[in-house]
Each structure stands twice: as C-alpha cells, then as structure tokens.
Scaffold this motif. Structure first.
Motif, PDB file in Angstrom:
ATOM      1  N   ALA A  27      35.166  34.431  42.495  1.00  0.00           N
ATOM      2  CA  ALA A  27      34.954  35.748  43.111  1.00  0.00           C
ATOM      3  C   ALA A  27      35.723  35.814  44.422  1.00  0.00           C
ATOM      4  O   ALA A  27      36.103  34.795  44.994  1.00  0.00           O
ATOM      5  N   SER A  89      25.837  43.144  44.739  1.00  0.00           N
ATOM      6  CA  SER A  89      27.249  43.461  44.494  1.00  0.00           C
ATOM      7  C   SER A  89      27.450  44.098  43.129  1.00  0.00           C
ATOM      8  O   SER A  89      28.565  44.452  42.763  1.00  0.00           O
ATOM      9  N   VAL A  91      27.303  42.675  40.142  1.00  0.00           N
ATOM     10  CA  VAL A  91      28.201  41.803  39.382  1.00  0.00           C
ATOM     11  C   VAL A  91      27.345  40.868  38.533  1.00  0.00           C
ATOM     12  O   VAL A  91      26.297  40.408  38.973  1.00  0.00           O
ATOM     13  N   LEU A  96      31.830  36.815  36.670  1.00  0.00           N
ATOM     14  CA  LEU A  96      32.309  35.690  37.477  1.00  0.00           C
ATOM     15  C   LEU A  96      33.063  34.662  36.628  1.00  0.00           C
ATOM     16  O   LEU A  96      34.028  34.050  37.102  1.00  0.00           O
ATOM     17  N   GLU A 101      38.967  38.602  35.869  1.00  0.00           N
ATOM     18  CA  GLU A 101      38.250  39.395  36.866  1.00  0.00           C
ATOM     19  C   GLU A 101      38.299  38.721  38.238  1.00  0.00           C
ATOM     20  O   GLU A 101      38.384  37.505  38.335  1.00  0.00           O
ATOM     21  N   ARG A 102      38.224  39.540  39.267  1.00  0.00           N
ATOM     22  CA  ARG A 102      38.133  39.050  40.644  1.00  0.00           C
ATOM     23  C   ARG A 102      37.144  39.930  41.406  1.00  0.00           C
ATOM     24  O   ARG A 102      37.516  40.686  42.292  1.00  0.00           O
ATOM     25  N   PRO A 103      35.860  39.819  41.047  1.00  0.00           N
ATOM     26  CA  PRO A 103      34.876  40.696  41.694  1.00  0.00           C
ATOM     27  C   PRO A 103      34.677  40.324  43.171  1.00  0.00           C
ATOM     28  O   PRO A 103      34.809  39.165  43.553  1.00  0.00           O
ATOM     29  N   LEU A 105      32.151  39.807  46.111  1.00  0.00           N
ATOM     30  CA  LEU A 105      30.740  39.552  46.357  1.00  0.00           C
ATOM     31  C   LEU A 105      30.436  39.755  47.832  1.00  0.00           C
ATOM     32  O   LEU A 105      31.198  39.322  48.699  1.00  0.00           O
TER      33      LEU A 105
END
Length: 144
Positions: A27, A89, A91, A96, A101-103, A105
């Motif tokens: 993340a 967040s 998510v 994760l 993906e690059r969430p 947090l």
C-alpha cells in the motif's frame, strides 16, 4: 549424487516462509508514519549525509520513484492498526494483496510503522517534497 545440505539456503527458505505468514500486501502510506530503529541492527546502515546528498541529486534529475514497486520498503504494522486503517481507508485485504493495486492507507495520528531499511530514501524524498511511499506491510515484529 547427493548434495550436502546448504545451511544458509535452509535458513533463507525458513525466513521466506516465516515472512510470507505475516505478509499483508502493499500500500501507499504517508511517510510521517514511518519510523526507523535507532539501535544497531545487523544490516542497517548508519546514516550517511553523502548518501542523502547523492539521493537528493538523483531525485532532482530522475524523480523520486516513491510509488514504483522496485523501490518499496518493508514495514511492520500492528494488526489492530492495520484493521483500523483498512476500515477507514475503505480498502480490503484482497486489494492489498493485488500487485496491480496501490491503495492509499490512512492511519490514526501517532501510528508508527517500524522500518529497518530505506531511511536515506525516505529522508531524501521528504526533503524532495514527497509525502507518501509504497510499502510492503507485515504484521509481527521480527519479519523484516
């Protein structure tokens, strides 16, 4: 032909299995939550102003690359902090674990994520104006 057991390889495999048990995914996190150990740890580099200057020069020319997977750093996070962050967040753990993906947090004020390497990159990126970094998240205290 039998090969002798490679003790180093055996230990490396055990470490990889141990780490995978605690790996929670990747993340983007605010840099302000990353802390570095101040005590001597095997493999940890002393802070070097020359290295910091070198990285700042690279960032000025090439950019910081703080969101590129090959420049991730590993952090440990308390499970309760991770749970809170996921809820607030919006998510999921599945996101994760998805390498595409690059969430982002977010964390409660005062939350600290322990890291033992990357301090020069993080310091230089902060001076460069970056506020986030892509990290690998691990629960537990002895996995990175």
């Amino acid at each position: 032909m039998d090969f002798p057991e490679n003790e180093f390889g055996k230990q490396a495999n055990q470490a990889a299995v141990h780490r995978s048990q605690y790996y929670k995914g990747s993340a983007v996190i605010p840099i302000r939550h990353i802390i570095f150990d101040t005590e001597d740890i095997v493999g940890q580099r002393e802070f070097d102003e020359k290295n910091l200057d070198r990285l700042q020069q690279i960032f000025e020319v090439e950019g910081c690359w703080n969101l590129y997977p090959e420049y991730r750093i590993a952090v440990t996070i308390d499970q309760s902090d991770l749970d809170w962050s996921l809820v607030h967040s919006n998510v999921s753990l599945e996101v994760l674990m998805d390498p595409r993906e690059r969430p982002l947090l977010e964390f409660r004020n005062g939350t600290k994520l322990r890291c033992i390497y990357g301090k020069h990159r993080i310091k230089a990126s902060s001076m460069y104006g970056e506020t986030t970094w892509l990290v690998d998240l691990y629960t537990g205290t002895k996995v990175i």
